[in-house]
Design a protein around this motif. Structure first.
Motif, short mmCIF file in Angstrom:
data_model
loop_
_atom_site.label_atom_id
_atom_site.label_comp_id
_atom_site.label_asym_id
_atom_site.label_seq_id
_atom_site.Cartn_x
_atom_site.Cartn_y
_atom_site.Cartn_z
N ILE A 207 0.92 -1.22 -0.01
CA ILE A 207 0.17 -0.12 0.12
C ILE A 207 0.98 1.43 -0.02
O ILE A 207 1.76 1.48 1.01
CB ILE A 207 -0.95 -0.01 1.25
N TRP A 208 0.70 2.10 -0.96
CA TRP A 208 1.71 3.27 -1.33
C TRP A 208 1.09 4.42 -0.44
O TRP A 208 0.12 4.86 -0.98
CB TRP A 208 1.84 3.45 -2.73
N ALA A 209 1.88 5.15 0.23
CA ALA A 209 1.44 6.12 0.90
C ALA A 209 2.11 7.19 0.74
O ALA A 209 3.33 7.21 1.11
CB ALA A 209 1.33 5.90 2.66
N TRP A 210 1.81 8.37 0.01
CA TRP A 210 2.43 9.42 -0.20
C TRP A 210 1.99 10.59 0.86
O TRP A 210 0.96 10.96 1.19
CB TRP A 210 1.97 10.07 -1.56
N SER A 211 3.38 11.12 1.47
CA SER A 211 3.03 11.73 2.91
C SER A 211 3.77 13.13 2.83
O SER A 211 4.90 13.21 3.19
CB SER A 211 3.69 10.84 3.80
N PRO A 212 2.87 13.81 2.48
CA PRO A 212 3.43 15.38 2.86
C PRO A 212 3.36 15.87 4.28
O PRO A 212 2.56 15.59 4.90
CB PRO A 212 2.67 16.41 2.02
N ASN A 213 4.22 16.94 4.72
CA ASN A 213 3.88 17.52 5.82
C ASN A 213 2.60 18.50 5.80
O ASN A 213 2.24 18.92 4.49
CB ASN A 213 5.00 18.49 6.16
N ILE A 214 2.10 18.96 6.79
CA ILE A 214 0.94 19.67 6.76
C ILE A 214 1.33 21.23 6.11
O ILE A 214 2.63 21.42 6.34
CB ILE A 214 0.30 20.17 8.15
N VAL A 215 0.60 21.77 5.42
CA VAL A 215 1.07 23.03 4.72
C VAL A 215 1.38 24.33 5.67
O VAL A 215 1.97 25.21 5.24
CB VAL A 215 0.23 23.40 3.60
N ASN A 216 0.87 24.14 7.04
CA ASN A 216 1.00 25.54 7.75
C ASN A 216 2.48 26.01 7.91
O ASN A 216 2.49 27.27 7.80
CB ASN A 216 0.72 25.06 9.01
N PRO A 217 3.64 25.56 7.94
CA PRO A 217 4.85 25.96 8.11
C PRO A 217 5.36 26.31 6.61
O PRO A 217 6.26 27.00 6.62
CB PRO A 217 5.64 25.10 8.67
N VAL A 218 4.65 25.79 5.63
CA VAL A 218 5.37 25.84 4.26
C VAL A 218 4.15 26.38 3.43
O VAL A 218 4.04 25.55 2.20
CB VAL A 218 6.20 24.68 3.85
N LYS A 219 3.41 27.29 3.58
CA LYS A 219 2.41 27.67 2.68
C LYS A 219 2.69 27.90 1.40
O LYS A 219 1.65 28.07 0.34
CB LYS A 219 1.79 28.86 3.46
N SER A 220 3.82 28.36 0.91
CA SER A 220 4.30 28.68 -0.38
C SER A 220 4.51 27.81 -1.16
O SER A 220 4.75 27.69 -2.49
CB SER A 220 5.54 29.56 -0.29
N VAL A 221 4.76 26.36 -0.70
CA VAL A 221 4.94 25.19 -1.49
C VAL A 221 3.53 24.48 -1.88
O VAL A 221 2.94 23.97 -1.07
CB VAL A 221 6.02 24.26 -0.60
#
Length: 341
Positions: A207-221
């Motif tokens: 099972i492939w889990a693509w896992s970004p961090n929450i955007v709160n500290p990197v809103k520009s990305v």
């Protein structure tokens, strides 16, 4: 997140003569990725040890992709190679985790015995695979295929369901594979090459889990350029913590990220890693976490990061929060035997 993330990379493995031993927390594998004394992996959809030709049938992970109940996950010291920490966590929280996360560096062997240990207790293993000492460009170009193919063969040989999260928090600047060093195009190319290699090996038990961090500290990305596509992803595994610097409403912590993700994929989501910073607010943070996950039909569950790293995320250091956690975990929405989804 930069101020909260911690790594508990699984120690590397070594071979001594042709015997298979356990060393520094990892099972040692033969060329097929299976301990010499072990049985085969699970047969398709059965949850039992494969025998004979059953091992040729890839385990069907479909029932695990969006089960009726929520995953109740944990990341604890030593697990799943040793389940002692999980047993302690179970006694503490009143419920046995059914999703066990561990951290492995690129180059580590696949911990087949650990996956078996977790499966024997009704839990799925989640591998957070971290490419510390390799470039994603080299992975995408096939420069590391000898290792990659051996790893994929090990996973297929075991033939039990496994969740793999590769190079998580790619939208952060604090990771070696993050925004300072890797472009979205390079990231996607590496992800697709890894996925295709597993497909070629017949390892459809992943099972492939693509896992970004929450955007709160990197809103520009923006997240979408890093997304490999629905054909390469089964779960979106969001990573985010409740910290004292931010509002603790579930929607405040996870909402902006989930809203952005929903603009380009409808894949099920999982809070792949979370915890709450110790303090007077922690009890409320726990309450918000459980309520938010339970109310979201697309949210599969969460994994609590029960480690002392940069902050003490362990539940045991906050008796009132632990009491609330235990009360909420007792509800029927969380936890189930993954062998019988």
């Amino acid at each position: 997140m930069l101020l909260t993330r911690a790594r508990t990379t699984v120690a590397g493995c070594a071979l001594a003569l042709s015997a298979l031993l356990t060393l520094s927390g990892c099972s040692l594998l033969d060329d097929s990725g299976t301990s010499a004394s072990s049985e085969g992996g699970g047969s398709a959809g059965s949850g039992e040890g494969a025998q004979g030709t059953d091992a040729d049938i890839p385990y069907d992970v479909t029932p695990l992709l969006k089960p009726d109940k929520k995953y109740f996950g944990a990341a604890v010291d030593g697990a799943p190679n040793s389940m002692k920490g999980v047993d302690t966590y179970t006694a503490m929280t009143g419920k046995q985790p059914n999703l066990i996360e561990y951290y492995a560096a690129w180059g580590d062997g696949f911990d087949a015995q650990g996956v078996r240990n977790a499966w024997a207790e009704g839990a799925l293993t989640l591998v957070s695979w971290e490419p510390f000492d390799v470039t994603l460009a080299d992975i995408a170009a096939g420069e590391k295929d000898a290792y990659l193919k051996k790893y994929a063969a090990s996973v297929r040989k075991l033939n039990l369901p496994v969740v793999i999260s590769f190079a998580d928090e790619m939208n952060g600047h604090w990771e070696r594979w993050g925004t300072k060093n890797v472009t979205p195009k390079q990231y996607v190319a590496a992800w697709k090459h890894i996925h295709d290699t597993f497909t070629d090996a017949g390892a459809s038990n992943v099972i492939w889990a693509w896992s970004p961090n929450i955007v709160n500290p990197v809103k520009s990305v923006e997240l979408e350029p890093y997304y490999p596509g629905d054909g390469y992803v089964d779960w979106v595994g969001v990573i985010g913590y409740f910290t004292l610097e931010e509002d603790n409403a579930y929607q405040s912590v996870f909402g902006p990220t989930l809203d952005e993700i929903r603009t380009f994929t409808k894949k099920p989501t999982l809070i792949l890693e979370t915890a709450a910073e110790p303090g007077e607010r922690r009890r409320a943070d726990v309450r918000n976490l459980f309520a938010g996950v339970e109310a979201d039909d697309d949210m599969l569950g969460f994994v609590w990061f029960d480690h002392k790293k940069r902050a003490d995320w362990r539940l045991k250091v906050s008796p009132l929060a632990l009491k609330e956690f235990k009360r909420l975990a007792a509800g029927g929405s969380f936890g189930f035997d993954v062998r019988k989804p």
